[in-house]
Design a protein around this motif. Structure first.
Motif, PDB file in Angstrom:
ATOM      1  N   PRO A 143      14.293   3.625  -2.469  1.00  0.00           N
ATOM      2  CA  PRO A 143      14.520   4.487  -3.627  1.00  0.00           C
ATOM      3  C   PRO A 143      13.383   4.366  -4.624  1.00  0.00           C
ATOM      4  N   ASP A 144      13.010   5.467  -5.228  1.00  0.00           N
ATOM      5  CA  ASP A 144      11.896   5.467  -6.177  1.00  0.00           C
ATOM      6  C   ASP A 144      12.460   5.379  -7.595  1.00  0.00           C
ATOM      7  N   PHE A 315      -2.790  12.393  -5.166  1.00  0.00           N
ATOM      8  CA  PHE A 315      -2.377  11.759  -3.917  1.00  0.00           C
ATOM      9  C   PHE A 315      -3.609  11.292  -3.134  1.00  0.00           C
ATOM     10  N   THR A 316      -4.621  12.157  -3.063  1.00  0.00           N
ATOM     11  CA  THR A 316      -5.852  11.780  -2.350  1.00  0.00           C
ATOM     12  C   THR A 316      -6.436  10.514  -2.966  1.00  0.00           C
ATOM     13  N   GLY A 317      -6.412  10.454  -4.297  1.00  0.00           N
ATOM     14  CA  GLY A 317      -6.918   9.270  -4.987  1.00  0.00           C
ATOM     15  C   GLY A 317      -6.131   8.030  -4.586  1.00  0.00           C
ATOM     16  N   ASP A 318      -4.803   8.163  -4.526  1.00  0.00           N
ATOM     17  CA  ASP A 318      -3.964   7.016  -4.136  1.00  0.00           C
ATOM     18  C   ASP A 318      -4.275   6.569  -2.707  1.00  0.00           C
ATOM     19  N   THR A 472       0.648  -6.288   0.350  1.00  0.00           N
ATOM     20  CA  THR A 472       0.689  -6.913  -0.977  1.00  0.00           C
ATOM     21  C   THR A 472       1.674  -6.122  -1.829  1.00  0.00           C
ATOM     22  N   LEU A 473       2.204  -6.786  -2.855  1.00  0.00           N
ATOM     23  CA  LEU A 473       3.337  -6.198  -3.577  1.00  0.00           C
ATOM     24  C   LEU A 473       3.071  -4.793  -4.096  1.00  0.00           C
ATOM     25  N   PHE A 478       8.638   1.076  -2.704  1.00  0.00           N
ATOM     26  CA  PHE A 478       8.478   2.491  -3.074  1.00  0.00           C
ATOM     27  C   PHE A 478       7.014   2.860  -3.330  1.00  0.00           C
ATOM     28  N   LEU A 479       6.109   1.892  -3.123  1.00  0.00           N
ATOM     29  CA  LEU A 479       4.676   2.162  -3.326  1.00  0.00           C
ATOM     30  C   LEU A 479       3.914   2.289  -2.002  1.00  0.00           C
ATOM     31  N   ARG A 480       4.617   2.183  -0.880  1.00  0.00           N
ATOM     32  CA  ARG A 480       3.929   2.218   0.417  1.00  0.00           C
ATOM     33  C   ARG A 480       4.176   3.547   1.106  1.00  0.00           C
ATOM     34  N   PRO A 481       3.199   4.348   1.447  1.00  0.00           N
ATOM     35  CA  PRO A 481       1.764   4.099   1.289  1.00  0.00           C
ATOM     36  C   PRO A 481       1.199   4.593  -0.051  1.00  0.00           C
TER      37      PRO A 481
END
Ligand SMILES: Cc1cc2nc3c(=O)[nH]c(=O)nc-3n(C[C@H](O)[C@H](O)[C@H](O)COP(=O)(O)OP(=O)(O)OC[C@H]3O[C@@H](n4cnc5c(N)ncnc54)[C@H](O)[C@@H]3O)c2cc1C
Length: 532
Positions: A143-144, A315-318, A472-473, A478-481
């Motif tokens: 969940p985000d 998104f590209t930046g991320d 890594t954390l 919710f941060l992957r990818p």
């Protein structure tokens, strides 16, 4: 009308599991694998005649029991053989040898420290509790916390309630695991240097961090979450090598009707009006599908196959910022006899488990120091197994295979290229092992060295990261990818991600493949006969 309901890019175990679940729900699924053999990083190859190497991954623990059950993998050939214990030889001629028998391990640790022998059982219990806390999260679409979507809020509430229900002690442990270094965390429990060094090793696997870097305690937990036959923290070998796991997944997928093509590389994902509609193969062929599910990492998927023109700039930046920083290599050996360790000579049961070159915390940190400044470790951390002792099918009679996982092998070298230093890296690994088992040089018949550049070139792992991106954390849950895109969906409609670069991450786990299949079926309707 499309050729397929779903095209899955990549025939690693996650891609195959993803395909199997989709086909079982009635979809017409095609898996496209670039290499000549299925399995991705979970692969067995007869690199030298008669010697079958688990070329990349070599031990299994994280494979989700529900997947084994639902896909009936044992019927398709999966057999996990227990790997008993970890033997750490020391330069002073002593050793530490932990086994699955608690009483023996307790006596062994007490030889080094009575206090640690007491603490070890407590530590094991605490980690099992932490593993239990995290377990349901593995099977969940993360969940985000930044959205107000009702389903996401419900899941967040579920997690908050679970955390609230933990005893205070476990709450503290959980927070410490999320924030501390592996060594700082272990320092709170133990005093024996070699014990802490060997245990902390699980915290650095596949990351470009040292055992004293904050955040590595979580990776300890990630490696603790595995279970075999219901027993947490147990590791095993797959009969026939780790490739046999992938082949069992492939057999389950085929039985469900999946078509699998090897030696078929995808060069582009076709995007029309913001939606994926198929793929272009390297040979120029064009295949259409209603959904494309990619098990390859975000660099390959978005920057190479989709193209930034189809993606939001943020998104590209991320994706560009997603950290790979490969730090591991492998040396696979075909042996004419067994290594003989000075500290515990002979072909005893200590050779049947993992053998860890991790004699002290300083040794581990120094290995990282080299990598920080752009060279492979002069004295690396090495995790070895000799699978032929448990599974004779992988080597000709009287001979053995030995798998050596090595850290650190930084993808970015300060001097020279990996092709230039590949064999000297292999020599360093052998020299290091020889300090503990001097006969090693005389018993090697063949040697295969796998560098991070090989992992990138041959397996498509960007910068050679073994987990398709560091665990890594800031790159988990919710941060992957990428922030906002951890739910297996992507900014391109009908394009999904299903590999290790998604929650819950790398390892032979299968959870990304299964979770993504559930997501796809929910999004496009699960009606068995309907086209997606
Ligand atoms: C050296 C090493 C040691 C490891 N040790 C362990 C271990 O002991 N235990 C453990 O649990 N985990 C281990 N891991 C991690 C684990 O193996 C991986 O996380 C896992 O296998 C990844 O599975 P996957 O299906 O997500 O992706 P992958 O296995 O990376 O599969 C992706 C597939 O896509 C294919 N592909 C790439 N590009 C294309 C294209 N353009 N077209 C078509 N196909 C393409 C690749 O060839 C590959 O087969 C290790 C990994 C490595 C590299």
């Amino acid at each position: 009308m499309s050729n397929f309901d779903v095209i899955v890019i990549g025939g690693g175990h996650n891609g195959l599991i993803n395909a199997a679940y989709l086909a079982r729900a009635g979809r017409k699924v095609l898996v496209l694998e670039r290499r000549h053999v299925l399995g991705g990083a979970a692969v067995t190859e007869e690199v030298f005649p008669g010697f079958k190497f688990s070329v990349c991954s070599y031990v299994v623990s994280l494979l989700r029991p529900e997947i084994i059950r639902e896909l009936d993998l044992p019927r398709h050939g999966l057999e996990i053989l227990p790997l008993d214990g970890t033997f750490t030889p020391m330069p002073n001629g002593d050793y530490l040898w932990r086994v699955n028998d608690h009483a023996r391990t307790r006596r062994e640790i007490a030889r080094h420290s009575r206090l640690d022998a007491e603490a070890y059982a407590e530590y094991g219990k605490a980690m099992v509790e932490m593993g239990r806390f995290v377990k349901p999260i593995l099977a969940m679409t993360p969940p985000d916390p930044t959205t107000l979507e009702p389903r996401g809020l419900k899941d967040l509430l579920f997690l908050a309630r679970r955390f609230q229900a933990l005893p205070d002690e476990d709450k503290y442990n959980q927070i410490q695991l999320m924030t501390m270094s592996a060594v700082d965390f272990l320092d709170q429990w133990f005093e024996t240097d070699v014990l802490k060094a060997t245990m902390s090793a699980s915290g650095i696997i596949g990351t470009f961090l040292g055992v004293r870097s904050p955040g590595t305690a979580y990776v300890l937990l990630h490696h603790y979450m595995g279970e075999i036959d219901g027993a947490f923290r147990s590791w095993g070998l797959s009969r026939g090598g780790t490739g046999a796991i992938s082949l069992a997944c492939a057999a389950a997928a085929k039985e469900a009707g999946v078509e699998i093509r090897t030696e078929t590389a995808v060069s582009r994902i076709i995007v029309k009006e913001g939606a994926a509609v198929g793929v272009v193969l390297e040979n120029g062929d064009y295949l259409t599908a209603n959904v494309v599910s990619s098990s390859v990492d975000p660099h390959q998927t978005f920057l190479k196959m989709v193209g930034t023109e189809h993606l939001p700039e943020e998104f590209t930046g991320d994706v560009r910022r997603f950290k790979f920083r490969g730090s591991s290599g492998k040396v696979n050996l075909a042996l004419e006899a067994l290594p003989d360790f000075t500290s515990l000579p002979g072909a005893g049961p200590h050779l049947r488990g993992a053998i860890s070159i991790s004699p002290s915390v300083d040794y581990m940190e120094r290995a990282y120091d080299d990598a920080k400044y752009g060279r492979y470790s002069r004295r690396p951390y090495i995790d070895m197994v000799i699978p032929s002792l448990t599974d004779p099918s992988v080597a000709p009679p009287g001979t053995h295979v030995m798998s050596c996982f090595v850290q650190y092998a930084p993808y970015h070298l300060k001097q020279g290229s990996w092709d230039e230093v590949k064999e000297s890296f292999g020599d360093t690994v052998i020299d290091t092992i020889a300090e503990y088992a001097p006969n090693i040089r005389n018993i090697i018949r063949h040697r295969q060295v796998v560098t991070p550049l090989d992992l990138e070139r041959e397996w498509g792992l960007t910068e050679g990261n073994i987990f398709q991106g560091e665990l890594t954390l800031e790159q988990l849950f919710f941060l992957r990818p990428a922030p906002g895109w951890a739910r297996y969906r992507t900014p391109v409609r009908n394009l999904y991600m299903c590999g290790s670069a998604t929650h819950p991450g790398g390892g032979i786990m299968g959870a990304p493949g299964r979770n993504a299949a559930m997501r796809i079926l929910k999004d496009v309707g699960a009606g068995a006969a309907a086209r997606v």
